[in-house]
Write an enzyme that holds these catalytic residues in place. Structure first.
Site, PDB file in Angstrom:
ATOM      1  N   TRP A   1     -22.484 -14.666 -10.247  1.00  0.00           N
ATOM      2  CA  TRP A   1     -22.648 -13.785  -9.075  1.00  0.00           C
ATOM      3  C   TRP A   1     -21.494 -12.774  -9.006  1.00  0.00           C
ATOM      4  O   TRP A   1     -21.684 -11.628  -8.598  1.00  0.00           O
ATOM      5  CB  TRP A   1     -22.671 -14.641  -7.811  1.00  0.00           C
ATOM      6  CG  TRP A   1     -22.735 -13.846  -6.531  1.00  0.00           C
ATOM      7  CD1 TRP A   1     -23.847 -13.427  -5.874  1.00  0.00           C
ATOM      8  CD2 TRP A   1     -21.623 -13.367  -5.756  1.00  0.00           C
ATOM      9  NE1 TRP A   1     -23.512 -12.722  -4.752  1.00  0.00           N
ATOM     10  CE2 TRP A   1     -22.143 -12.674  -4.653  1.00  0.00           C
ATOM     11  CE3 TRP A   1     -20.239 -13.473  -5.885  1.00  0.00           C
ATOM     12  CZ2 TRP A   1     -21.349 -12.080  -3.680  1.00  0.00           C
ATOM     13  CZ3 TRP A   1     -19.436 -12.874  -4.917  1.00  0.00           C
ATOM     14  CH2 TRP A   1     -19.983 -12.195  -3.836  1.00  0.00           C
ATOM     15  N   HIS A   2     -20.302 -13.222  -9.426  1.00  0.00           N
ATOM     16  CA  HIS A   2     -19.139 -12.345  -9.321  1.00  0.00           C
ATOM     17  C   HIS A   2     -19.182 -11.183 -10.297  1.00  0.00           C
ATOM     18  O   HIS A   2     -18.571 -10.142 -10.047  1.00  0.00           O
ATOM     19  CB  HIS A   2     -17.846 -13.141  -9.543  1.00  0.00           C
ATOM     20  CG  HIS A   2     -17.476 -13.973  -8.363  1.00  0.00           C
ATOM     21  ND1 HIS A   2     -18.024 -15.214  -8.137  1.00  0.00           N
ATOM     22  CD2 HIS A   2     -16.626 -13.737  -7.334  1.00  0.00           C
ATOM     23  CE1 HIS A   2     -17.520 -15.694  -7.022  1.00  0.00           C
ATOM     24  NE2 HIS A   2     -16.676 -14.836  -6.510  1.00  0.00           N
ATOM     25  N   GLY A   3     -19.830 -11.343 -11.395  1.00  0.00           N
ATOM     26  CA  GLY A   3     -19.881 -10.236 -12.331  1.00  0.00           C
ATOM     27  C   GLY A   3     -20.633 -10.603 -13.589  1.00  0.00           C
ATOM     28  O   GLY A   3     -20.707 -11.778 -13.968  1.00  0.00           O
TER      29      GLY A   3
ATOM     30  N   PHE B   1     -18.223  -6.566  -7.125  1.00  0.00           N
ATOM     31  CA  PHE B   1     -19.193  -7.659  -7.211  1.00  0.00           C
ATOM     32  C   PHE B   1     -20.407  -7.357  -6.349  1.00  0.00           C
ATOM     33  O   PHE B   1     -21.337  -8.060  -6.276  1.00  0.00           O
ATOM     34  CB  PHE B   1     -18.550  -8.975  -6.780  1.00  0.00           C
ATOM     35  CG  PHE B   1     -17.267  -9.266  -7.530  1.00  0.00           C
ATOM     36  CD1 PHE B   1     -17.160  -8.969  -8.876  1.00  0.00           C
ATOM     37  CD2 PHE B   1     -16.178  -9.800  -6.884  1.00  0.00           C
ATOM     38  CE1 PHE B   1     -15.982  -9.210  -9.563  1.00  0.00           C
ATOM     39  CE2 PHE B   1     -15.001 -10.056  -7.570  1.00  0.00           C
ATOM     40  CZ  PHE B   1     -14.898  -9.765  -8.908  1.00  0.00           C
TER      41      PHE B   1
END
Lengths: 378, 466
Positions: free
Chosen positions: B325-327, B466
């Protein structure tokens, strides 16, 4: 009446809105008043010290001439409608005997802090004219511009103004762009940062009005000088620019030579003069270091000195390789920090010395027509 | 428009004044919030406002239809429509290139030559946040946990509310829609709370996070091989406090701005580096995301309702997806996997080890902190080569430092500020807000000037990407 009624409704609504916060919204007003007071106070102080400011306007242009000379200068010198150069206004047409010299530079030549009569492009024209040459100097310089912007202007306007000689005097503006492209970009946390468009640095996006407004204030300028520059000095700084940066620079200089030749002008390169050199490391005045770190967060003092040296060597190498005249302006400023008002900008006496150095260089290379009478050096 | 930009300095007071004018009437109030929120977002890139509008419309109408449906299969189909639309957009903009490149690299291992497809799209700021926010709404409606929102304008405000639009906290519909229905709760004390949170957040961001980055962290991470192990270690500590202060600073400003406008956004951080184990860390770090992952992913996977092995697999999967999800990069996946592994191990440890106090607590905190810090190394590096260089440099155990004393001073300030319980300063805060407004303005104005001076360049918030 209708307007009055609407105004009353709006005021009533604002009052009602403020009431629900129990007048806490006045905090915004008081903060704005405090910041405005600080700004006006600092602007007045700057005004008294001879700097221009948004509220008090221009103050620093005391050229030592008689009263009214500034207004007169404004009529004689550009920029003016149809004449985008900060130099003596001339028509686009010129006779065959007149040599037209194009100065492609940045704030060093534009120098809004000096009256037009004191800046080196104008002084150069006076020097050569006094020596009997028929010349016109077009000062195509703009603060913040690098070589790429100079090339763009040359290509746009040279067909109209037909310069015979195009002198490139550049340095810190391009170095600043290369710092952004090669040192700043390395530090930015990105997963994919291989797309690096250097042309973006040549023509940066115009910031929005709030940024422009804040950056035009005196308080911002002072904070940048006193706080930001001091913080920046304590960073981990680089002592040199990577070799690729100089390859980029070389491409730009070569492109300038090609652009000048394409419009029928003889290109002339110059070294970049600074107030202090390698031997002065450790003795740089705080005003100079503050200026260097005000907007540069990446290159150390040693890095600046090293880069300027490499920059000047590169100019010499390119000049030799492409058979172009190089005028060593930097050599004329050895041990002469008093001729600068900061690291890179000239005091009036410094402008004079640049003008003399350029005039000598152009005459020795016979790039200006022979004097009408006598010897130029007399 | 960043919270730490000069634009926000003009934007926020203007919004508060405008909102004060219309706060009493429902439709003008919601229109005001919607217009200012879209203006806020479009100041970054106007083109991608259409994406938020599209997500809003899809979830609004899907939920409306779902609310009228009693057939479980049709309800599930509608949920799938919402999921596929939102996750499809997220996948296209954020993950397509990553998966295409990974597939091409994997194919090379098997001797196949699949050239990677590439979509040249800019990642819309905040897409991960508002996608999760709208998804929580449709999932909650599907589960019957919340009623369907019939007012499109109100729902659009819920999705786009500017304080938390681009970097959270991720607000649930069950928390925010009732507030929008009820109207803002404006009071002087909430105004004061909000303002102090905004300035605390700016302090965290500009004075701590940005200075840590600019004085040392960025330089060390860009070229780890030219620094000693000591510098690498302290730059890693520096990054740990940088990311905390950057993100929690943003959350503070978001919560504060919402509070001034009369709305409550849940807390997102609770001094996470004082956690005694990684499980506790995830109840204190990015709380809105970790609770979202728990409620909508971990529990949906089965949670701990099945075998112990399955529970651990669920935990690992949840954290891997949380990392992704963060990247769209392998280091984020590894970071998620690393935390998943720690959570599995922490779960086993907690079952065996009883809670202790005193020095034991201190050591547990120190240990947990260092486990988390190592995870940040995975998070921060820009490539696996960068990670190897950094880790190898750390293991050299070389001394000496190129970092200036100012870096260590800011790091010490960051550690001290993190350990402080800000609630203990409530009496001071009350005394300050009892001062006449002009005096308060001098302090706030002085802080603004200080922030302006301390800002070098124009650093954005880390979580914007993000």
């Amino acid at each position: 009446m209708l307007l009055t009624g609407q105004s009353f409704c709006i005021l009533n609504a604002i009052w009602g809105g403020a009431q629900v916060f129990q007048n806490r919204l006045w905090l915004f007003f008081w903060i704005a008043l405090f910041l405005s007071t600080v700004e006006v106070g600092l602007e007045y102080r700057a005004h008294l010290r001879g700097w221009d400011s948004p509220v008090f306007g221009r103050a620093g242009l005391s050229d030592g001439d008689e009263s009214g000379s500034a207004a007169q200068a404004a009529r004689i010198y550009g920029p003016a409608p149809g004449f985008p150069f900060r130099s003596r206004i001339v028509g686009a047409e010129k006779d065959r005997e007149t040599t037209r010299i194009w100065i492609a530079s940045a704030s060093y030549a534009q120098d809004e802090y000096q009256p037009p009569t004191k800046i080196f492009p104008v002084r150069l024209e006076e020097q050569l004219t006094d020596s009997g040459h028929s010349v016109q100097v077009l000062n195509a310089s703009q603060a913040g511009w690098g070589v790429q912007a100079n090339i763009d202007m040359l290509q746009d306007l040279a067909p109209i103004w037909s310069p015979d000689v195009a002198i490139l005097y550049q340095g810190s503006a391009d170095i600043g762009q290369l710092i952004s492209a090669y040192l700043a970009a390395e530090e930015i946390q990105t997963v994919e940062d291989d797309e690096r468009d250097l042309n973006d640095d040549a023509t940066p996006a115009r910031p929005n009005w709030t940024v422009r407004f804040v950056e035009s204030t005196t308080v911002y300028s002072i904070l940048k000088g006193y706080v930001s520059a001091r913080i920046a000095k304590t960073r981990v700084l680089s002592d040199e620019l990577p070799p690729e940066a100089f390859e980029t620079l070389e491409k730009r200089v070569v492109a300038f030579i090609a652009a000048a030749r394409a419009v029928g002008a003889v290109p002339v390169l110059s070294t970049f003069a600074t107030s202090h050199h390698r031997k002065d490391l450790g003795n740089f005045p705080s005003s100079v270091t503050t200026m260097l770190f005000k907007y540069n967060l990446h290159l150390s003092l040693l890095g600046w000195v090293d880069t300027v040296e490499k920059f000047n060597r590169l100019m010499a190498e390119v000049a030799q390789e492409y058979d172009v005249l190089l005028i060593d302006v930097d050599a004329a400023f050895a041990d002469a920090p008093q001729l600068f008002r900061d690291y890179i900008h000239f005091a009036p006496e410094g402008h004079d010395r640049v003008a003399v150095t350029l005039a000598n260089g152009l005459q020795k290379a016979a790039l200006v027509p022979l004097p009408r009478t006598g010897d130029w050096a007399e | 428009m960043n919270f730490n930009s000069s634009s926000f300095l003009f934007f926020f007071p203007a919004v508060v004044l405008l909102f004060a004018l219309v706060r009493g009437r429902r439709v003008p109030r919601d229109l005001c919030l919607l217009a200012t929120s879209y203006f806020f977002y479009m100041s970054w890139n106007w083109k991608y406002a259409g994406l938020i509008a599209f997500s809003t419309l899809v979830d609004y109408f899907v939920a409306r239809v779902m609310g009228r449906q009693t057939n479980p299969r049709k309800r599930m189909a509608l949920l799938c429509l919402s999921l596929s639309t939102n996750l499809g957009l997220l996948g296209l903009f954020k993950y397509f290139n990553f998966f295409a490149r990974s597939a091409a690299e994997a194919s090379e291992i098997f001797g196949l030559d699949l050239s990677a497809a590439h979509v040249d799209l800019l990642l819309p700021v905040g897409i991960s946040f508002y996608t999760f926010q709208t998804l929580s709404y449709t999932i909650d409606v599907y589960r019957g946990a919340i009623p369907v929102e019939r007012n499109l304008l109100r729902f659009a405000v819920f999705v786009s509310f500017f304080p938390q639009l681009v970097a959270g906290p991720i607000v649930r519909a069950s928390e925010f829609l009732p507030q929008l229905r009820k109207g803002p709760q404006i009071s002087p004390s909430r105004f004061d709370d909000g303002m102090s949170l905004i300035f605390r957040g700016l302090f965290k961001k500009i004075v701590i996070a940005d200075l840590l980055a600019t004085l040392g962290v960025d330089a060390v991470f860009s070229d780890p091989s030219s620094f000693s192990s000591w510098d690498l270690l302290f730059a890693l500590y520096g990054y740990s406090f940088q990311i905390y202060n950057d993100f929690s600073g943003y959350s503070d400003i978001a919560i504060g701005a919402a509070k001034v406008l009369g709305y409550d956004i849940p807390d997102n951080f609770n001094r996470p580096y004082l956690s005694q184990n990684v499980r506790e860390f995830w109840t204190r770090w990015h709380i809105s995301l970790s609770s979202w992952l728990r409620d909508y992913l971990y529990i949906s996977l089965g949670g701990n309702r099945k075998t112990a092995f399955r529970t651990r697999v669920n935990l690992l999967l949840t954290m891997l997806l949380g990392g992704l999800w963060h990247g769209a990069a392998m280091n984020f996946v590894l970071w998620g996997g690393y935390h998943g592994l720690l959570l599995v191990l922490a779960g086993r440890g907690t079952e065996r080890t009883p809670h202790r106090s005193g020095w034991s607590t201190v050591w547990r905190r120190v240990g947990c902190f260092h486990l988390v810090v190592f995870g940040w190394l995975l998070f921060r590096v820009t490539s696996m080569e960068n990670f190897v260089d950094y880790a190898f440099g750390l293991l050299q155990f070389s001394g000496g430092t190129r970092l200036n004393g100012s870096f260590y001073a800011v790091l010490a300030l960051a550690a001290l500020a993190h350990c402080l319980d800000w609630n203990r300063f409530e009496a001071w805060r009350s005394r300050f807000f009892a001062l006449p407004l002009p005096l308060q303005a001098v302090v706030f104005g002085g802080l603004i000037l200080g922030f302006c001076g301390a800002t070098l360049g124009a650093p954005s918030f880390i979580y914007f990407q993000f």
